[in-house]
Design a protein around this motif. Structure first.
Motif, PDB file in Angstrom:
ATOM      1  N   GLN A   1      98.998 -45.934  72.558  1.00  9.04           N
ATOM      2  CA  GLN A   1      98.989 -44.715  72.489  1.00  9.04           C
ATOM      3  C   GLN A   1      99.491 -44.205  71.195  1.00  9.04           C
ATOM      4  O   GLN A   1      99.260 -43.197  70.509  1.00  9.04           O
ATOM      5  CB  GLN A   1      99.999 -43.871  73.762  1.00  9.04           C
ATOM      6  N   ILE A   2     100.710 -44.925  70.518  1.00 10.95           N
ATOM      7  CA  ILE A   2     101.178 -44.631  69.519  1.00 10.95           C
ATOM      8  C   ILE A   2      99.991 -45.000  68.473  1.00 10.95           C
ATOM      9  O   ILE A   2     100.016 -44.067  67.458  1.00 10.95           O
ATOM     10  CB  ILE A   2     102.446 -45.849  69.045  1.00 10.95           C
ATOM     11  N   VAL A   3      99.313 -46.056  68.635  1.00 16.73           N
ATOM     12  CA  VAL A   3      98.125 -46.387  67.475  1.00 16.73           C
ATOM     13  C   VAL A   3      97.243 -44.882  67.678  1.00 16.73           C
ATOM     14  O   VAL A   3      96.907 -44.634  66.515  1.00 16.73           O
ATOM     15  CB  VAL A   3      97.428 -47.670  67.985  1.00 16.73           C
ATOM     16  N   ALA A   4      96.899 -44.472  68.781  1.00 16.24           N
ATOM     17  CA  ALA A   4      96.006 -43.422  68.811  1.00 16.24           C
ATOM     18  C   ALA A   4      96.641 -42.197  68.127  1.00 16.24           C
ATOM     19  O   ALA A   4      95.651 -41.447  67.466  1.00 16.24           O
ATOM     20  CB  ALA A   4      96.063 -43.030  70.535  1.00 16.24           C
ATOM     21  N   TRP A   5      98.043 -42.023  68.327  1.00 14.95           N
ATOM     22  CA  TRP A   5      98.439 -40.668  67.570  1.00 14.95           C
ATOM     23  C   TRP A   5      98.320 -41.139  66.006  1.00 14.95           C
ATOM     24  O   TRP A   5      97.793 -40.082  65.130  1.00 14.95           O
ATOM     25  CB  TRP A   5      99.899 -40.587  67.978  1.00 14.95           C
ATOM     26  N   LEU A   6      98.630 -42.398  65.757  1.00 18.30           N
ATOM     27  CA  LEU A   6      98.585 -42.505  64.253  1.00 18.30           C
ATOM     28  C   LEU A   6      97.199 -42.544  63.725  1.00 18.30           C
ATOM     29  O   LEU A   6      96.979 -42.001  62.427  1.00 18.30           O
ATOM     30  CB  LEU A   6      99.393 -43.826  63.981  1.00 18.30           C
ATOM     31  N   LEU A   7      96.226 -43.092  64.456  1.00 18.55           N
ATOM     32  CA  LEU A   7      94.899 -42.983  64.082  1.00 18.55           C
ATOM     33  C   LEU A   7      94.289 -41.464  63.834  1.00 18.55           C
ATOM     34  O   LEU A   7      93.972 -40.991  62.677  1.00 18.55           O
ATOM     35  CB  LEU A   7      94.053 -43.505  64.961  1.00 18.55           C
TER      36      LEU A   7
ATOM     37  N   ILE B   1      95.254 -52.126  72.064  1.00 16.30           N
ATOM     38  CA  ILE B   1      95.141 -51.594  70.972  1.00 16.30           C
ATOM     39  C   ILE B   1      94.099 -51.787  70.046  1.00 16.30           C
ATOM     40  O   ILE B   1      93.701 -50.781  69.470  1.00 16.30           O
ATOM     41  CB  ILE B   1      96.780 -52.437  69.982  1.00 16.30           C
ATOM     42  N   PHE B   2      93.508 -52.821  70.111  1.00 17.40           N
ATOM     43  CA  PHE B   2      92.118 -52.954  69.451  1.00 17.40           C
ATOM     44  C   PHE B   2      91.085 -52.024  69.680  1.00 17.40           C
ATOM     45  O   PHE B   2      90.352 -51.403  69.153  1.00 17.40           O
ATOM     46  CB  PHE B   2      91.552 -54.650  69.472  1.00 17.40           C
ATOM     47  N   HIS B   3      91.194 -51.798  71.130  1.00 12.81           N
ATOM     48  CA  HIS B   3      90.064 -51.030  71.771  1.00 12.81           C
ATOM     49  C   HIS B   3      90.343 -49.604  71.084  1.00 12.81           C
ATOM     50  O   HIS B   3      89.248 -48.956  70.857  1.00 12.81           O
ATOM     51  CB  HIS B   3      90.450 -50.764  73.505  1.00 12.81           C
ATOM     52  N   GLU B   4      91.591 -48.996  70.998  1.00  9.36           N
ATOM     53  CA  GLU B   4      91.783 -47.654  70.404  1.00  9.36           C
ATOM     54  C   GLU B   4      91.221 -47.624  69.115  1.00  9.36           C
ATOM     55  O   GLU B   4      90.539 -46.605  68.593  1.00  9.36           O
ATOM     56  CB  GLU B   4      93.246 -47.332  70.446  1.00  9.36           C
ATOM     57  N   ILE B   5      91.268 -48.818  68.427  1.00  3.48           N
ATOM     58  CA  ILE B   5      90.870 -48.817  67.056  1.00  3.48           C
ATOM     59  C   ILE B   5      89.192 -48.837  66.718  1.00  3.48           C
ATOM     60  O   ILE B   5      88.737 -48.023  66.192  1.00  3.48           O
ATOM     61  CB  ILE B   5      91.436 -50.112  66.141  1.00  3.48           C
ATOM     62  N   HIS B   6      88.660 -49.670  67.705  1.00  2.00           N
ATOM     63  CA  HIS B   6      87.364 -49.833  67.809  1.00  2.00           C
ATOM     64  C   HIS B   6      86.814 -48.400  68.246  1.00  2.00           C
ATOM     65  O   HIS B   6      85.746 -47.937  67.674  1.00  2.00           O
ATOM     66  CB  HIS B   6      86.691 -50.877  68.874  1.00  2.00           C
ATOM     67  N   MET B   7      87.166 -47.734  69.201  1.00  2.00           N
ATOM     68  CA  MET B   7      86.715 -46.675  69.763  1.00  2.00           C
ATOM     69  C   MET B   7      86.997 -45.445  68.740  1.00  2.00           C
ATOM     70  O   MET B   7      85.814 -44.770  68.606  1.00  2.00           O
ATOM     71  CB  MET B   7      87.594 -46.160  71.006  1.00  2.00           C
ATOM     72  N   PHE B   8      87.880 -45.535  67.862  1.00  2.00           N
ATOM     73  CA  PHE B   8      88.198 -44.501  66.757  1.00  2.00           C
ATOM     74  C   PHE B   8      87.221 -44.653  65.857  1.00  2.00           C
ATOM     75  O   PHE B   8      86.451 -43.571  65.249  1.00  2.00           O
ATOM     76  CB  PHE B   8      89.573 -44.730  66.277  1.00  2.00           C
ATOM     77  N   GLU B   9      86.735 -45.900  65.614  1.00  2.00           N
ATOM     78  CA  GLU B   9      85.889 -46.187  64.322  1.00  2.00           C
ATOM     79  C   GLU B   9      84.554 -45.770  64.905  1.00  2.00           C
ATOM     80  O   GLU B   9      83.492 -45.329  64.085  1.00  2.00           O
ATOM     81  CB  GLU B   9      85.804 -47.729  64.007  1.00  2.00           C
ATOM     82  N   TRP B  10      84.084 -46.126  66.303  1.00  2.00           N
ATOM     83  CA  TRP B  10      82.674 -45.848  66.834  1.00  2.00           C
ATOM     84  C   TRP B  10      82.426 -44.340  66.679  1.00  2.00           C
ATOM     85  O   TRP B  10      81.440 -43.647  66.146  1.00  2.00           O
ATOM     86  CB  TRP B  10      82.656 -46.303  68.294  1.00  2.00           C
ATOM     87  N   GLU B  11      83.705 -43.718  67.152  1.00  2.00           N
ATOM     88  CA  GLU B  11      83.543 -41.951  67.095  1.00  2.00           C
ATOM     89  C   GLU B  11      83.251 -41.301  65.909  1.00  2.00           C
ATOM     90  O   GLU B  11      82.485 -40.568  65.622  1.00  2.00           O
ATOM     91  CB  GLU B  11      84.740 -41.379  67.728  1.00  2.00           C
ATOM     92  N   LYS B  12      84.065 -41.948  64.865  1.00  2.00           N
ATOM     93  CA  LYS B  12      84.097 -41.347  63.350  1.00  2.00           C
ATOM     94  C   LYS B  12      82.910 -41.819  62.415  1.00  2.00           C
ATOM     95  O   LYS B  12      82.606 -41.536  61.412  1.00  2.00           O
ATOM     96  CB  LYS B  12      85.267 -41.724  62.589  1.00  2.00           C
ATOM     97  N   GLY B  13      82.518 -43.167  63.073  1.00  2.00           N
ATOM     98  CA  GLY B  13      81.476 -43.863  62.246  1.00  2.00           C
ATOM     99  C   GLY B  13      82.024 -44.365  60.726  1.00  2.00           C
ATOM    100  O   GLY B  13      81.147 -44.430  59.904  1.00  2.00           O
ATOM    101  N   THR B  14      83.286 -44.657  60.942  1.00  2.00           N
ATOM    102  CA  THR B  14      83.792 -45.268  59.671  1.00  2.00           C
ATOM    103  C   THR B  14      85.123 -46.007  60.031  1.00  2.00           C
ATOM    104  O   THR B  14      85.636 -46.005  61.132  1.00  2.00           O
ATOM    105  CB  THR B  14      84.342 -44.128  58.692  1.00  2.00           C
ATOM    106  N   ALA B  15      85.300 -47.055  59.366  1.00  2.00           N
ATOM    107  CA  ALA B  15      86.370 -48.122  59.310  1.00  2.00           C
ATOM    108  C   ALA B  15      87.508 -47.312  59.248  1.00  2.00           C
ATOM    109  O   ALA B  15      88.015 -46.642  58.291  1.00  2.00           O
ATOM    110  CB  ALA B  15      86.246 -49.238  58.533  1.00  2.00           C
ATOM    111  N   ALA B  16      88.486 -47.565  60.175  1.00  2.00           N
ATOM    112  CA  ALA B  16      90.044 -47.215  60.029  1.00  2.00           C
ATOM    113  C   ALA B  16      90.569 -48.278  58.602  1.00  2.00           C
ATOM    114  O   ALA B  16      90.341 -49.313  58.765  1.00  2.00           O
ATOM    115  CB  ALA B  16      91.051 -47.527  61.178  1.00  2.00           C
ATOM    116  N   ASP B  17      91.420 -47.606  58.081  1.00  2.00           N
ATOM    117  CA  ASP B  17      92.201 -48.420  56.790  1.00  2.00           C
ATOM    118  C   ASP B  17      93.193 -49.010  57.067  1.00  2.00           C
ATOM    119  O   ASP B  17      94.309 -48.497  57.165  1.00  2.00           O
ATOM    120  CB  ASP B  17      92.097 -47.691  55.602  1.00  2.00           C
TER     121      ASP B  17
END
Ligand code: RM4
Ligand code: MN
Ligand code: MN
Length: 396
Positions: free
Chosen positions: A231-237, A270-286
């Protein structure tokens, strides 16, 4: 033809680069003492050499994080040597880590110390680190502050916030364009009453105060039990404030165990939050993915290979979540099916997928086995054994 989800896993693996910590190859310990290993690295050359073994067997670790006080004891003067070693071993220097916790003057803190002369010493060291990072073409400067206090009433917590704001603003002013300041948090240890940057909220606010090139660094071991790290990762993303990770695992406190050894589902989430974010945005998180483990019983290089392989396996699993399907199920509040979609990916054994991916890159299918068969460990055990047997393991 490859399955669509396997294809997603391969694409994710292509992108995943994991930085290694130089100190993870050295003899380290607990506060009770060290168990010395015959093959542990002592010099910066040995650390680069060991990191190169992890990189050649996994293909995923092109950079080595450096702790300035341990690896560049003469500061800028050591930059040439680091460059030479980087060329020799084919591993680039990565994040530059100031050391704000070892020197005697930091007994009552570094940037948060009530003594202005000590705050200045701390500031100067970090500014030197920014210069070293620039000279080595490293993007990230990543200080971890041990600052805090041990007894209620003994320090002015608000005053220390202001000291941190002032110091971090000044550090930020010295960053070149493209450089980043990563602010790491930790709830306790070595301070046992209050820690100045104890959690992600404090790190976030200080990063905002410092300036636009400052971000938060999440060390997976730096949380209280039961903390929802994803959840922390989700907020920071969401706020575009996540700068990097320090990977390790823990059962109790900052145990520095190998990644996923205690709770692989946590890492997956944690990885799931990052992948889901990247899929939604269509761009890689830095995000800079780094390892920060230094426990003292497993062989150092093998432990590092284990962590990198675990990260790849769990990263691949999280990439195999069917995002379209999951998004629909979340929208319709189909709880069981949504959870099963996530769990289904978690229970996919990705080891053979990662193995095939490795082979397609000309890498060994089993990095641990390849390392064991290389004879490197036997060689360095012979070469380093005598020196290490004389190393001090003493606590008191
Ligand atoms: C700290 C923190 C820092 C690391 C030191 C050695 O607990 O995790 O990132 O540099 O340990
Ligand atoms: Mn860390
Ligand atoms: Mn730590």
């Amino acid at each position: 033809m490859k399955d669509r989800l396997v294809e997603k896993a391969w694409q994710a693996l292509d992108k995943l680069k994991i930085e290694l910590p130089s100190w993870g190859f050295a003899n380290t310990g607990t506060r009770f003492g060290k168990f010395i290993q015959a093959a542990a690295a002592t010099t910066i050359e040995e650390k680069f050499s060991d990191a190169a073994q992890v990189h050649s067997s996994t293909g995923a670790c092109p950079t080595l994080a450096l702790h300035v006080q341990w690896d560049l004891p003469n500061g800028l003067k050591d930059v040439g040597e680091v460059e030479r070693l980087s060329q020799k071993f084919g591993v680039r220097p990565g994040s530059i880590n100031p050391n704000m916790f070892q020197n005697q003057e930091y007994k009552y803190g570094s940037l948060g110390n009530p003594d202005p002369a000590i705050r200045k010493t701390a500031l100067r060291h970090i500014l030197d680190c920014v210069g070293i990072a620039e000279a080595l073409h490293c993007r990230d400067v990543a200080p971890w502050f041990a600052d805090g206090s041990n007894y209620p009433g003994t320090q002015n917590m608000r005053q220390r916030i202001a000291y941190f704001e002032e110091g971090l603003r000044e550090i930020h002013r010295s960053l070149k364009s493209g450089q980043r300041l990563l602010i790491e948090y930790k709830p306790f240890e070595p301070a046992f009453y209050h820690t100045d940057i104890a959690d992600w909220g404090m790190a976030y606010l200080l990063a905002k105060e410092a300036g636009p090139q400052a971000f938060v660094l999440v060390d997976t071991g730096h949380h209280y039990q039961a903390q929802n790290i994803e959840q922390i990762v989700a907020w920071l993303l969401h706020h575009k404030m996540i700068g990097g990770f320090h990977f390790n695992d823990r059962r109790y406190a900052d145990d520095d165990l190998t990644l996923g050894s205690i709770d692989p589902y946590q890492v997956f989430r944690i990885f799931h939050e990052i992948h889901m974010f990247e899929w939604e945005k269509g761009t890689a998180a830095d995000i800079a993915y780094m390892v920060d483990q230094s426990h003292n019983l497993k062989g150092k290089i093998e432990a590092m290979i284990q962590t990198v392989c675990t990260a790849q396996e769990l990263y691949a699993r999280a990439a195999m979540v069917d995002h379209e399907r999951l998004a629909g199920l979340q929208q319709s509040c189909s709880l069981v099916d949504a959870e099963e979609t996530l769990r289904g990916a978690f229970w996919t054994d990705t080891r053979s997928i990662v193995k095939e991916w490795r082979k397609s890159k000309g890498l060994p299918g089993n990095p641990l086995l390849a390392f064991r068969e290389s004879g490197y460990l036997e060689r360095v055990t012979r070469e380093r054994g005598a020196r290490n047997s004389g190393a001090s393991a003493s606590y008191a």
